[in-house]
Design a protein around this motif. Structure first.
Motif, mmCIF file in Angstrom:
data_model
loop_
_atom_site.group_PDB
_atom_site.id
_atom_site.type_symbol
_atom_site.label_atom_id
_atom_site.label_comp_id
_atom_site.label_asym_id
_atom_site.label_seq_id
_atom_site.Cartn_x
_atom_site.Cartn_y
_atom_site.Cartn_z
ATOM 1 N N GLU A 1 14.865 1.255 6.559
ATOM 2 C CA GLU A 1 13.691 0.766 5.828
ATOM 3 C C GLU A 1 12.842 1.904 5.279
ATOM 4 O OE1 GLU A 1 11.906 -2.791 7.145
ATOM 5 O OE2 GLU A 1 9.874 -2.197 6.563
ATOM 6 N N LEU B 1 11.807 2.354 1.404
ATOM 7 C CA LEU B 1 10.428 2.377 0.919
ATOM 8 C C LEU B 1 10.139 3.651 0.128
ATOM 9 C CD1 LEU B 1 8.559 0.915 4.035
ATOM 10 C CD2 LEU B 1 8.870 -0.183 1.803
ATOM 11 N N SER C 1 7.380 -8.155 -13.263
ATOM 12 C CA SER C 1 6.571 -9.073 -12.458
ATOM 13 C C SER C 1 5.457 -9.687 -13.303
ATOM 14 C CB SER C 1 5.981 -8.319 -11.269
ATOM 15 O OG SER C 1 4.861 -7.584 -11.679
ATOM 16 N N MET D 1 -1.307 -10.878 -12.873
ATOM 17 C CA MET D 1 -2.063 -11.716 -11.941
ATOM 18 C C MET D 1 -3.558 -11.501 -12.088
ATOM 19 S SD MET D 1 -1.605 -12.325 -7.924
ATOM 20 C CE MET D 1 -3.063 -11.521 -7.371
ATOM 21 N N ILE E 1 -6.928 -7.794 -10.086
ATOM 22 C CA ILE E 1 -7.147 -7.172 -8.786
ATOM 23 C C ILE E 1 -7.156 -5.658 -8.959
ATOM 24 C CG2 ILE E 1 -5.994 -6.665 -6.587
ATOM 25 C CD1 ILE E 1 -5.261 -9.560 -6.376
ATOM 26 N N THR F 1 -6.276 -2.677 -7.006
ATOM 27 C CA THR F 1 -5.541 -2.396 -5.767
ATOM 28 C C THR F 1 -6.182 -1.271 -4.956
ATOM 29 O OG1 THR F 1 -4.024 -0.994 -6.998
ATOM 30 C CG2 THR F 1 -3.316 -3.254 -6.580
ATOM 31 N N ASP G 1 -10.073 -3.627 -3.838
ATOM 32 C CA ASP G 1 -10.060 -4.946 -3.205
ATOM 33 C C ASP G 1 -9.201 -4.971 -1.946
ATOM 34 O OD1 ASP G 1 -11.662 -5.931 -5.295
ATOM 35 O OD2 ASP G 1 -9.893 -6.231 -6.552
ATOM 36 N N LYS G 2 -9.779 -5.460 -0.866
ATOM 37 C CA LYS G 2 -9.048 -5.545 0.394
ATOM 38 C C LYS G 2 -8.437 -6.927 0.603
ATOM 39 C CE LYS G 2 -9.521 -1.359 1.567
ATOM 40 N NZ LYS G 2 -8.349 -0.632 1.022
ATOM 41 N N SER G 3 -8.726 -7.849 -0.296
ATOM 42 C CA SER G 3 -8.149 -9.191 -0.246
ATOM 43 C C SER G 3 -8.374 -9.844 -1.603
ATOM 44 C CB SER G 3 -8.811 -10.032 0.846
ATOM 45 O OG SER G 3 -10.157 -10.270 0.490
ATOM 46 N N ILE G 4 -7.749 -11.006 -1.812
ATOM 47 C CA ILE G 4 -7.927 -11.689 -3.091
ATOM 48 C C ILE G 4 -9.369 -12.171 -3.203
ATOM 49 C CG2 ILE G 4 -7.040 -13.486 -4.602
ATOM 50 C CD1 ILE G 4 -4.481 -13.496 -3.032
ATOM 51 N N PRO H 1 -0.486 -6.017 -8.131
ATOM 52 C CA PRO H 1 0.114 -6.334 -6.835
ATOM 53 C C PRO H 1 1.513 -6.925 -6.997
ATOM 54 C CG PRO H 1 -1.927 -7.580 -7.212
ATOM 55 C CD PRO H 1 -1.599 -6.889 -8.471
ATOM 56 N N GLY I 1 -3.256 -12.500 0.087
ATOM 57 C CA GLY I 1 -2.869 -11.198 -0.411
ATOM 58 C C GLY I 1 -3.772 -10.123 0.128
ATOM 59 N N ASP I 2 -3.192 -8.983 0.429
ATOM 60 C CA ASP I 2 -3.969 -7.821 0.846
ATOM 61 C C ASP I 2 -3.072 -6.591 0.742
ATOM 62 O OD1 ASP I 2 -2.588 -7.197 3.378
ATOM 63 O OD2 ASP I 2 -3.427 -9.092 4.077
ATOM 64 N N PRO I 3 -3.625 -5.419 1.005
ATOM 65 C CA PRO I 3 -2.838 -4.194 0.794
ATOM 66 C C PRO I 3 -1.783 -3.958 1.871
ATOM 67 C CG PRO I 3 -5.218 -3.751 0.791
ATOM 68 C CD PRO I 3 -5.022 -5.119 1.329
ATOM 69 N N PRO J 1 4.996 -3.687 3.354
ATOM 70 C CA PRO J 1 5.020 -2.212 3.394
ATOM 71 C C PRO J 1 5.190 -1.583 2.019
ATOM 72 C CG PRO J 1 7.025 -3.145 4.349
ATOM 73 C CD PRO J 1 6.071 -4.282 4.152
ATOM 74 N N TRP K 1 0.202 -3.435 -2.049
ATOM 75 C CA TRP K 1 -0.663 -4.589 -2.264
ATOM 76 C C TRP K 1 0.206 -5.781 -2.678
ATOM 77 C CZ3 TRP K 1 -3.928 -8.401 -3.071
ATOM 78 C CH2 TRP K 1 -5.300 -8.244 -2.772
#
Lengths: 239, 239
Positions: A3, A7, A17, A20, A57, A59, A62-65, B18, B91-93, B97, B100
């Motif tokens: 993994e 990554l 993608s 959003m 967003i 990135t 923002d720590k969340s939506i 994200p 959603g979050d960062p 892995p 975001w």
DNA sequence: TCAATAGTGTCTATTAGACACTATTCC
DNA sequence: GGAATAGTGTCTAATAGACACTATTGA
């Protein structure tokens, strides 16, 4: 390949993608009318047209939506709304001319007094009554009108099962004002005694000890308890 | 610059956006137990771990987010589920892995019989009882356990206000079977007469004319009418 | 016959709506 | 006192739960 190796070589930009955005339907009761906050778009696409408060967003920030939704609302109103909840997600290839796009929509409530000053400062942000939105043929950006329609449906459901409508009023309010707000949102009159019985049973409002000073007999002023957001009147089977 | 020019030079890849996945919590009633469909991940990250059926939107194939959810479910089960609805977005960062990330989650119901053959063919897909999921320390990929928890909460709400649980049963079922399914989901027993009164009032089931052949007196077999999905028992204020 | 399950009849406690009533303010 | 609004008392109809009852099958 393990993994960690995966990554290290992973590159998100190589995949196609969707775009959003996060968009919020901020509602309030103003002059006995239900209003939604609209902003005039400063950028392409739909430049110059009215649309919901929202955007991409960030990135980094923002720590969340929900953070993103709040950040965008603070930009427009100066404050975090008293009530904010997920509403819907919609996405398809055609809603944005830039391509496949997804909107995560929130709906929010606030007392218009809480952000009056900020909104008057900023020329491109306005409270629009839903009546005028329905009657005029004002074209909104993207599918924002659809999102507003969903918010209204959800608000009606919530207004008949909970007391979150209190968040659309000033911090101190009378039961008469709260009932009137429900009547505006539900579009029908509510029997006073039934309404007050429900409120008493819910036990989510707190008597401030202060009294209103309007025409007629003064009324007790209430404020919301923190339990209010979680409360729902009994529905369906007893559990 | 006008909108056309803007769109011509627009390049989505220059913005940091994200990741977005669509994940579905497919539930069924099997052997008097509530089960969720899990799939063993064939790719990084979390390779080899169990997770929800889901994946990335294919901007070429999918015409909506729901399309994507259905496509992924058909891959795992061979069929489109009888009930599919939006559940949540999170959603979050840190949840992925790779960076975001946002998951649009659906929840779905199906009769396990409808996809038994397909699932037995595919070794990496399985029905897991929620009981065993709660008691063992099976680690799921991403925050999929959180999403499943939300689905269970939503399912309980829906089971007490609607009759969509019927979608977790075979097309023909008895009222006893439907009641049992509700009891499993709600985790409490339901009074038979009350349950039947509700069903009669809802008028969303159709008598097939056929009878069940189990122990005891044979029972009428019902199937769902199309109105079922939209039906909700009266809640809150009368409108 | 009994065990097992389906399906019904009906009493009771709770509750939403209806609506009339009392209470308190300002003019 | 009268207009206006706040707040209460109470009757009634509808309904959910409780539970006993009848009905229909197979062993």
């Amino acid at each position: 390949m393990n993994e960690k190796e995966y990554l290290e070589i992973y590159d998100a930009t190589q995949f196609d993608s969707p775009l959003m955005t996060v968009d919020s339907v901020l509602l309030t009761i103003k002059d006995n009318q239900l209003c939604v906050l609209l902003a005039k778009r400063a950028n392409h696409p739909f430049i110059g047209q009215w649309g919901l408060a929202g955007g991409f967003i960030d990135t980094a920030k923002d720590k969340s939506i929900e953070d993103c939704a709040k950040r965008k609302l603070v930009e427009k109103t100066g404050v975090v709304p008293s009530y904010l909840n997920k509403l819907t997600v919609q996405g398809d290839p055609d809603r944005d001319p830039r391509g496949w796009s997804v909107s995560v929509a929130y709906y929010a409530l606030i007392a218009h007094q809480a952000c009056e000053a900020h909104i008057e400062d900023v020329s491109e942000v306005e409270w629009v009554t839903l009546e005028s939105l329905a009657s005029t043929s004002l074209e909104l950006a993207f599918d924002h009108l659809t999102i507003i329609d969903k918010a209204l449906v959800q608000l009606k459901v919530d207004a008949s099962r909970t007391l979150i409508v209190a968040h659309a009023l000033p911090t101190h309010f009378t039961l008469g004002e709260l009932q009137k707000a429900h009547e505006i949102i539900l579009g029908c009159s509510i029997e006073k005694k039934s309404f007050r019985r429900r409120i008493e049973k819910a036990d989510v409002l707190e008597d401030t000890g202060e009294m209103s000073k309007a025409a007629g007999r003064p009324a007790k002023l209430f404020k919301v308890k923190s339990e209010l957001d979680a409360y729902s009147f009994r529905c369906g089977l007893d559990l």
